[in-house]
Scaffold this active site. Sequence first.
Site, short mmCIF file in Angstrom:
data_model
loop_
_atom_site.label_atom_id
_atom_site.label_comp_id
_atom_site.label_asym_id
_atom_site.label_seq_id
_atom_site.Cartn_x
_atom_site.Cartn_y
_atom_site.Cartn_z
CE LYS A 91 -3.38 2.54 2.62
NZ LYS A 91 -3.70 2.99 3.98
N GLY A 152 -7.98 9.51 8.87
CA GLY A 152 -8.35 9.66 10.27
C GLY A 152 -9.36 10.74 10.56
CB ALA A 179 -7.90 7.45 4.03
N GLY A 180 -10.54 8.21 5.52
CA GLY A 180 -11.43 9.34 5.75
C GLY A 180 -12.87 8.98 6.08
CG ASN A 201 -6.86 1.52 11.23
OD1 ASN A 201 -5.70 1.18 11.06
ND2 ASN A 201 -7.40 1.40 12.42
CB THR A 202 -9.50 6.11 12.42
OG1 THR A 202 -8.19 6.15 11.85
CG2 THR A 202 -9.50 6.87 13.72
#
Lengths: 252, 65
Positions: A91, A152, A179-180, A201-202
């Site tokens: 990645k 994040g 992301a985001g 993830n977050t």
Amino acid sequence: MFYDFNPGSRFLLGTACYPSPELLSKAIAASQTDIITVSLRREGAGGGVFRQLLEEVNKKFLPNTAGCFTVKEAVTTAHMAQEVFNTNWIKLEVIGHADTLQPDPFALVEAARILCREGFSVFPYTTDDLIVGEKLLEVGCQVLMPWGAPIGSGQGLRNKEALKSMRAYFPKTPLIIDAGLGAPSQAMEAMEMGFDGVLLNTAIAKAKDPIKMAQAFGEAIVAGRKAYHAGLMEKRDMAEASTPAYGLAELI
Amino acid sequence: MKIYLNGKTVETDVGTLFALFEECGIDPTCVASAVNGNFVPRREYSTFNLYEDAKIEVLSPMQGG
């Protein structure tokens, strides 16, 4: 199809920031993901526990180059990851600024060129810029990973129109929103728009209940994909009655 | 000889990367290494000669997004 791998799930899950390794492990199971992202760092407390977890979860690893700001750092990190995780997948993140974590598209294309030539299967973390996407494909990438919003931030799909254009512009390239994202509804919307996968993830790691949230995202991604295949109705400017007018009683 | 191992100054008399890992109790099978920003493959640990002020990074699998 992401390179030579046909995943059962379109959910790619990050492994950072969970309250404990046990919760991470259970969240991975609840998400039903086949692919988890990992990184390389100086050995710290708990490193052994994580290595054991990786052995036990039996998932495909997608190592990242998070924290790299230059082509050289990213390429060296990719080489190190290839050896440790025994995979050609990478990645590729080449960050342009520490505050925005926005990709540096120029360095990204250059690093991708080097790594694709060396036989890596590169998953580039990029923006929704179409020409950058074209350049990444030209140098050998077979997947693109446009951001939904800054890493994040939990903002969701910040530029839906650009992402729609990207989907239309690259009809055959696997596109993963990376992301985001902050809520399952945002992941579902990405899938409804025809994206091929979602990486996050977050939103799960920082949820009050990461296991339940992993499951919620997993279900949203499945539902969104199903809706895309089913074909969403066209939007209209005006209302249109769904109940037939024929046979309506005269009651006045 | 003074070297830098993951940002810390280390005084050592060993000659190779492999010997350094042995001295520091690092299991070479579960790390990847770079010296002065350049990747050093595992197969070269025993022949890679250390030198004064070498900056060695030894990295392990870690959580990531």
